[in-house]
Design a protein around this motif. Structure first.
Motif, PDB file in Angstrom:
ATOM      1  N   SER A  13      60.606  46.307  59.966  1.00 52.32           N
ATOM      2  CA  SER A  13      60.628  45.315  61.039  1.00 52.32           C
ATOM      3  C   SER A  13      59.488  45.564  62.024  1.00 52.32           C
ATOM      4  CB  SER A  13      61.971  45.393  61.769  1.00 52.32           C
ATOM      5  OG  SER A  13      61.970  44.575  62.913  1.00 52.32           O
ATOM      6  N   LEU A  14      58.757  44.501  62.321  1.00 50.05           N
ATOM      7  CA  LEU A  14      57.693  44.548  63.325  1.00 50.05           C
ATOM      8  C   LEU A  14      57.976  43.439  64.330  1.00 50.05           C
ATOM      9  CD1 LEU A  14      54.940  45.471  64.443  1.00 50.05           C
ATOM     10  CD2 LEU A  14      53.869  43.882  62.841  1.00 50.05           C
ATOM     11  N   ARG A  15      58.301  43.815  65.554  1.00 49.38           N
ATOM     12  CA  ARG A  15      58.588  42.839  66.609  1.00 49.38           C
ATOM     13  C   ARG A  15      57.385  42.744  67.534  1.00 49.38           C
ATOM     14  NH1 ARG A  15      64.471  42.317  68.822  1.00 49.38           N
ATOM     15  NH2 ARG A  15      63.245  40.706  69.812  1.00 49.38           N
ATOM     16  N   MET A  16      57.003  41.513  67.820  1.00 49.34           N
ATOM     17  CA  MET A  16      55.845  41.272  68.684  1.00 49.34           C
ATOM     18  C   MET A  16      56.127  40.110  69.633  1.00 49.34           C
ATOM     19  SD  MET A  16      52.843  41.794  65.862  1.00 49.34           S
ATOM     20  CE  MET A  16      51.516  42.095  67.012  1.00 49.34           C
ATOM     21  N   ASP A  17      57.326  40.084  70.201  1.00 50.38           N
ATOM     22  CA  ASP A  17      57.698  39.030  71.141  1.00 50.38           C
ATOM     23  C   ASP A  17      56.882  39.149  72.421  1.00 50.38           C
ATOM     24  OD1 ASP A  17      59.706  38.287  69.334  1.00 50.38           O
ATOM     25  OD2 ASP A  17      61.187  39.558  70.312  1.00 50.38           O
ATOM     26  N   ASP A  18      56.424  38.044  72.936  1.00 49.93           N
ATOM     27  CA  ASP A  18      55.719  37.993  74.222  1.00 49.93           C
ATOM     28  C   ASP A  18      54.463  38.861  74.259  1.00 49.93           C
ATOM     29  OD1 ASP A  18      56.670  36.156  76.004  1.00 49.93           O
ATOM     30  OD2 ASP A  18      58.220  37.467  76.828  1.00 49.93           O
ATOM     31  N   CYS A  19      53.694  38.874  73.180  1.00 48.51           N
ATOM     32  CA  CYS A  19      52.474  39.678  73.132  1.00 48.51           C
ATOM     33  C   CYS A  19      51.226  38.889  73.532  1.00 48.51           C
ATOM     34  CB  CYS A  19      52.275  40.268  71.743  1.00 48.51           C
ATOM     35  SG  CYS A  19      53.361  41.648  71.406  1.00 48.51           S
ATOM     36  N   SER A  20      51.383  37.604  73.783  1.00 48.61           N
ATOM     37  CA  SER A  20      50.259  36.747  74.185  1.00 48.61           C
ATOM     38  C   SER A  20      49.081  36.874  73.222  1.00 48.61           C
ATOM     39  CB  SER A  20      49.808  37.087  75.605  1.00 48.61           C
ATOM     40  OG  SER A  20      50.870  36.946  76.515  1.00 48.61           O
ATOM     41  N   LEU A  21      49.365  36.796  71.932  1.00 45.68           N
ATOM     42  CA  LEU A  21      48.315  36.936  70.930  1.00 45.68           C
ATOM     43  C   LEU A  21      47.395  35.723  70.932  1.00 45.68           C
ATOM     44  CD1 LEU A  21      50.358  38.378  67.949  1.00 45.68           C
ATOM     45  CD2 LEU A  21      48.882  39.619  69.514  1.00 45.68           C
ATOM     46  N   LYS A  22      46.131  35.986  70.992  1.00 49.94           N
ATOM     47  CA  LYS A  22      45.122  34.935  70.943  1.00 49.94           C
ATOM     48  C   LYS A  22      44.745  34.692  69.475  1.00 49.94           C
ATOM     49  CE  LYS A  22      43.310  35.454  75.581  1.00 49.94           C
ATOM     50  NZ  LYS A  22      44.590  35.447  76.153  1.00 49.94           N
ATOM     51  N   PRO A  23      44.052  33.584  69.183  1.00 51.24           N
ATOM     52  CA  PRO A  23      43.740  33.249  67.781  1.00 51.24           C
ATOM     53  C   PRO A  23      43.065  34.365  66.988  1.00 51.24           C
ATOM     54  CG  PRO A  23      43.289  31.367  69.169  1.00 51.24           C
ATOM     55  CD  PRO A  23      43.631  32.509  70.088  1.00 51.24           C
ATOM     56  N   ASN A  24      42.116  35.099  67.591  1.00 55.02           N
ATOM     57  CA  ASN A  24      41.437  36.149  66.818  1.00 55.02           C
ATOM     58  C   ASN A  24      42.376  37.317  66.497  1.00 55.02           C
ATOM     59  OD1 ASN A  24      41.481  37.096  69.422  1.00 55.02           O
ATOM     60  ND2 ASN A  24      39.313  37.580  69.543  1.00 55.02           N
ATOM     61  N   ALA A  25      43.332  37.611  67.379  1.00 56.79           N
ATOM     62  CA  ALA A  25      44.321  38.654  67.096  1.00 56.79           C
ATOM     63  C   ALA A  25      45.277  38.180  66.006  1.00 56.79           C
ATOM     64  CB  ALA A  25      45.087  39.024  68.355  1.00 56.79           C
ATOM     65  N   LEU A  26      45.618  36.897  66.039  1.00 55.42           N
ATOM     66  CA  LEU A  26      46.477  36.341  64.986  1.00 55.42           C
ATOM     67  C   LEU A  26      45.775  36.377  63.629  1.00 55.42           C
ATOM     68  CD1 LEU A  26      48.046  33.324  66.887  1.00 55.42           C
ATOM     69  CD2 LEU A  26      49.234  35.370  66.068  1.00 55.42           C
ATOM     70  N   ASP A  27      44.469  36.119  63.630  1.00 54.78           N
ATOM     71  CA  ASP A  27      43.695  36.203  62.378  1.00 54.78           C
ATOM     72  C   ASP A  27      43.762  37.615  61.804  1.00 54.78           C
ATOM     73  OD1 ASP A  27      42.951  33.550  62.450  1.00 54.78           O
ATOM     74  OD2 ASP A  27      40.991  33.950  63.351  1.00 54.78           O
ATOM     75  N   ALA A  28      43.599  38.623  62.656  1.00 53.90           N
ATOM     76  CA  ALA A  28      43.652  40.017  62.206  1.00 53.90           C
ATOM     77  C   ALA A  28      45.041  40.351  61.665  1.00 53.90           C
ATOM     78  CB  ALA A  28      43.278  40.961  63.349  1.00 53.90           C
ATOM     79  N   LEU A  29      46.072  39.870  62.335  1.00 54.60           N
ATOM     80  CA  LEU A  29      47.442  40.100  61.877  1.00 54.60           C
ATOM     81  C   LEU A  29      47.683  39.376  60.553  1.00 54.60           C
ATOM     82  CD1 LEU A  29      50.205  41.342  62.501  1.00 54.60           C
ATOM     83  CD2 LEU A  29      50.749  39.257  63.768  1.00 54.60           C
ATOM     84  N   GLY A  30      47.162  38.182  60.436  1.00 53.29           N
ATOM     85  CA  GLY A  30      47.298  37.422  59.194  1.00 53.29           C
ATOM     86  C   GLY A  30      46.636  38.108  58.021  1.00 53.29           C
ATOM     87  N   MET A  31      45.467  38.692  58.241  1.00 54.55           N
ATOM     88  CA  MET A  31      44.771  39.410  57.169  1.00 54.55           C
ATOM     89  C   MET A  31      45.598  40.606  56.714  1.00 54.55           C
ATOM     90  SD  MET A  31      42.198  37.685  56.373  1.00 54.55           S
ATOM     91  CE  MET A  31      41.507  38.847  55.220  1.00 54.55           C
ATOM     92  N   TRP A  32      46.211  41.311  57.650  1.00 57.24           N
ATOM     93  CA  TRP A  32      47.051  42.451  57.293  1.00 57.24           C
ATOM     94  C   TRP A  32      48.238  41.992  56.449  1.00 57.24           C
ATOM     95  CZ3 TRP A  32      52.155  43.590  58.978  1.00 57.24           C
ATOM     96  CH2 TRP A  32      52.638  44.806  58.520  1.00 57.24           C
TER      97      TRP A  32
END
Length: 66
Positions: free
Chosen positions: A41-60
């Motif tokens: 489980s990886l929880r990331m509620d309220d992390c204010s992720l911006k598009p480039n951080a989401l891209d990095a998370l998506g690649m992982w």
């Protein structure tokens, strides 16, 4: 329990931490070399992720999640 060493990370809650792209990349690289079975489980509620951080998370997730 005092004196007990963890052998694996199953749950990681990063909620309410401001994570930028570099932070996500560091986390992803650490999780990529974690022993199996790995993270459940990886929880990331309220992390204010911006598009480039989401891209990095998506690649992982594409590379390391089934």
């Amino acid at each position: 329990m005092i004196g007990v060493k963890a052998k694996k990370l199953q749950f990681l809650d990063l909620s309410q931490n401001a994570l930028d792209k570099k932070s996500v990349e560091y986390i992803a690289s650490a999780l990529a070399v974690a022993p199996t079975p790995g993270l459940v489980s990886l929880r990331m509620d309220d992390c204010s992720l911006k598009p480039n951080a989401l891209d990095a998370l998506g690649m992982w997730t594409l590379n390391y999640c089934n």
